[in-house]
Design a protein around this motif. Structure first.
Motif, mmCIF file in Angstrom:
data_model
loop_
_atom_site.group_PDB
_atom_site.id
_atom_site.type_symbol
_atom_site.label_atom_id
_atom_site.label_comp_id
_atom_site.label_asym_id
_atom_site.label_seq_id
_atom_site.Cartn_x
_atom_site.Cartn_y
_atom_site.Cartn_z
ATOM 1 N N VAL A 1 0.857 -1.185 0.000
ATOM 2 C CA VAL A 1 0.000 0.000 0.000
ATOM 3 C C VAL A 1 0.889 1.228 0.000
ATOM 4 O O VAL A 1 1.636 1.472 0.948
ATOM 5 C CB VAL A 1 -0.921 0.010 1.234
ATOM 6 N N ALA A 2 0.851 1.993 -1.074
ATOM 7 C CA ALA A 2 1.711 3.168 -1.190
ATOM 8 C C ALA A 2 1.195 4.297 -0.308
ATOM 9 O O ALA A 2 -0.004 4.459 -0.126
ATOM 10 C CB ALA A 2 1.763 3.625 -2.642
ATOM 11 N N HIS A 3 2.097 5.075 0.255
ATOM 12 C CA HIS A 3 1.726 6.227 1.065
ATOM 13 C C HIS A 3 2.909 7.168 1.108
ATOM 14 O O HIS A 3 3.949 6.911 0.516
ATOM 15 C CB HIS A 3 1.318 5.786 2.475
ATOM 16 N N GLU A 4 2.766 8.278 1.789
ATOM 17 C CA GLU A 4 3.875 9.200 1.945
ATOM 18 C C GLU A 4 5.016 8.498 2.675
ATOM 19 O O GLU A 4 4.778 7.681 3.571
ATOM 20 C CB GLU A 4 3.424 10.428 2.733
ATOM 21 N N PRO A 5 6.271 8.793 2.297
ATOM 22 C CA PRO A 5 7.399 8.126 2.937
ATOM 23 C C PRO A 5 7.339 8.218 4.461
ATOM 24 O O PRO A 5 7.077 9.284 5.019
ATOM 25 C CB PRO A 5 8.613 8.883 2.372
ATOM 26 N N ASP A 6 7.571 7.101 5.106
ATOM 27 C CA ASP A 6 7.557 7.029 6.561
ATOM 28 C C ASP A 6 8.961 7.340 7.074
ATOM 29 O O ASP A 6 9.940 6.683 6.690
ATOM 30 C CB ASP A 6 7.118 5.628 6.992
ATOM 31 N N ALA A 7 9.073 8.320 7.936
ATOM 32 C CA ALA A 7 10.376 8.803 8.385
ATOM 33 C C ALA A 7 11.186 7.718 9.086
ATOM 34 O O ALA A 7 12.395 7.584 8.867
ATOM 35 C CB ALA A 7 10.197 10.010 9.307
ATOM 36 N N GLU A 8 10.540 6.928 9.922
ATOM 37 C CA GLU A 8 11.265 5.889 10.664
ATOM 38 C C GLU A 8 11.760 4.794 9.723
ATOM 39 O O GLU A 8 12.878 4.293 9.877
ATOM 40 C CB GLU A 8 10.361 5.293 11.747
ATOM 41 N N THR A 9 10.924 4.423 8.737
ATOM 42 C CA THR A 9 11.345 3.397 7.783
ATOM 43 C C THR A 9 12.476 3.915 6.904
ATOM 44 O O THR A 9 13.422 3.186 6.592
ATOM 45 C CB THR A 9 10.151 2.950 6.911
ATOM 46 N N LEU A 10 12.399 5.191 6.499
ATOM 47 C CA LEU A 10 13.497 5.798 5.750
ATOM 48 C C LEU A 10 14.796 5.737 6.546
ATOM 49 O O LEU A 10 15.858 5.402 6.013
ATOM 50 C CB LEU A 10 13.167 7.256 5.421
ATOM 51 N N LYS A 11 14.699 6.061 7.828
ATOM 52 C CA LYS A 11 15.891 6.067 8.686
ATOM 53 C C LYS A 11 16.507 4.679 8.780
ATOM 54 O O LYS A 11 17.730 4.516 8.640
ATOM 55 C CB LYS A 11 15.511 6.581 10.075
ATOM 56 N N LEU A 12 15.658 3.676 8.998
ATOM 57 C CA LEU A 12 16.156 2.302 9.091
ATOM 58 C C LEU A 12 16.785 1.850 7.773
ATOM 59 O O LEU A 12 17.870 1.259 7.757
ATOM 60 C CB LEU A 12 15.014 1.360 9.474
ATOM 61 N N GLY A 13 16.081 2.104 6.662
ATOM 62 C CA GLY A 13 16.586 1.671 5.369
ATOM 63 C C GLY A 13 17.911 2.312 5.019
ATOM 64 O O GLY A 13 18.845 1.645 4.540
ATOM 65 N N ARG A 14 18.033 3.607 5.254
ATOM 66 C CA ARG A 14 19.281 4.306 4.976
ATOM 67 C C ARG A 14 20.412 3.772 5.843
ATOM 68 O O ARG A 14 21.547 3.601 5.392
ATOM 69 C CB ARG A 14 19.093 5.804 5.192
ATOM 70 N N HIS A 15 20.087 3.530 7.107
ATOM 71 C CA HIS A 15 21.098 3.032 8.037
ATOM 72 C C HIS A 15 21.663 1.700 7.588
ATOM 73 O O HIS A 15 22.895 1.533 7.486
ATOM 74 C CB HIS A 15 20.484 2.904 9.433
ATOM 75 N N TYR A 16 20.780 0.747 7.287
ATOM 76 C CA TYR A 16 21.269 -0.595 6.947
ATOM 77 C C TYR A 16 21.909 -0.638 5.565
ATOM 78 O O TYR A 16 22.831 -1.434 5.331
ATOM 79 C CB TYR A 16 20.142 -1.612 7.071
ATOM 80 N N THR A 17 21.481 0.229 4.650
ATOM 81 C CA THR A 17 22.157 0.311 3.360
ATOM 82 C C THR A 17 23.589 0.788 3.549
ATOM 83 O O THR A 17 24.530 0.238 2.960
ATOM 84 C CB THR A 17 21.400 1.259 2.411
#
Length: 334
Positions: A24-40
């Motif tokens: 389900v698409a929605h506005e970017p979630d800040a916490e998920t962005l933070k996690l994804g950037r961190h692990y990348t």
């Protein structure tokens, strides 16, 4: 599946996202962005131990051991080099999973797609990296469907994959399935009731699959088992399926049907709207759904995909005289 319906796949790809759920698409979630950037960043810096320690037990079990992860990390680093530019970031929610997706250019010129999936406890439940695929060349971009198509079901269904771009339709990188569709049924944002561990939990399970146009049955496969959630039949990707000849050089594939549900035989003439089988989970699929596409031959592994223009349907509440549904739309016959 890798051919008809996949969760992940491709060269240099690591996958352990075991359950396929509707995004389900929605506005970017800040916490998920933070996690994804961190692990990348952690992965690109070579710290496989940190990633391994933050993976769920299911993910670790799917990978086997940390040495597989270290080897994969090293191969990505050698092949593509460090990240140079972020081209796109987005987040999605797939039932109880939060998904981070990154499209980035790397030092050696390749564009890579990164995807991380996180559970409610922020544990890593899925991860892959793959080179950005390209849409298959097609000489049929301006093709007009010869048969008068209706949607191959009754009631409202959700277009999970559909459209002409890879953004809307992962099938678009495959020549034969260049314009293919995957349909599911959603209620309250989910494709299933309960925890989605049983096939009967899924709303589209055992629903009638209908002939999209008048035609002749030219191929039938039945008798293959419906796979349990988390299993797949990679060697027989279409599972139980029916192929209809709708016009000269225009064949319709209806795939992943329930074992024993197919009600037609080779040589039968069918009328638009006739039931040909029931929605199932056979073949290389990770949850019940209906796959449909048109192509130039009745052989799944050959031929070229054809656009499918449907007639007299409703998309997101708007009446359409003719059109090609796209990912995210809720569609039904008019």
């Amino acid at each position: 599946m890798m051919i008809l319906h996949r969760v992940t796949g491709g060269l240099a790809c690591l996958m352990a996202l075991l359950a396929f759920n509707v995004a389900v698409a929605h506005e970017p979630d800040a916490e998920t962005l933070k996690l994804g950037r961190h692990y990348t960043k952690v992965f690109q810096q070579g710290h496989a131990e940190k990633i391994w320690s933050d993976m769920s037990e299911t993910m670790q079990s799917a990978l086997g051991d940390i040495y597989h992860l270290k080897g994969f990390q090293a191969s990505v680093s050698v092949a593509y080099g460090p990240q140079r530019e972020v081209l796109e970031e987005k987040t999605e929610r797939r039932d109880d999973l939060r998904v981070y997706r990154l499209h980035a250019e790397h030092e050696r010129g390749a564009e890579l797609v990164w995807q991380w999936s996180f559970g409610p406890d922020d544990r890593i439940e899925g991860f892959y990296v793959q080179r950005m695929p390209e849409e298959a060349h097609s000489q049929y971009l301006d093709y007009q469907t010869k048969a008068e198509l209706r949607l191959p079901f009754e009631g409202e269904w959700h277009v999970f994959w559909g459209g002409r771009t890879l953004r809307d339709n992962y099938h678009a990188e495959h020549v034969a399935q260049r314009f293919a569709y995957d349909f599911v049924v959603r209620k309250s944002g989910s494709t299933h009731s309960g925890d989605g561990t049983k096939l009967e939990d899924f709303y589209c399970w055992d629903r009638p699959v209908l002939a999209p146009a008048d035609g002749k049955v030219v191929s039938v496969v039945d008798g293959l088992p419906d796979k349990e959630i988390g299993e797949a039949d990679i060697s027989r990707p279409a599972g139980n399926h029916v192929v209809l000849e709708l016009a000269e050089g225009e064949f319709a594939f209806l795939a992943h049907l329930r074992r024993g549900s197919i009600s037609v035989a080779v040589g039968d003439e069918v009328t638009r709207g006739d039931e040909v089988g029931r929605c199932g989970n056979s073949g290389n699929t990770s949850e019940p759904h209906l796959h449909m596409h048109l192509q130039t031959t009745p052989d799944l592994m050959s031929g070229e995909g054809l656009p499918a223009q449907f007639h007299n349907y409703i998309a997101d509440g708007v009446s359409k005289a003719e059109g090609e549904p796209v990912r995210g739309e809720v569609v039904s016959n008019r």
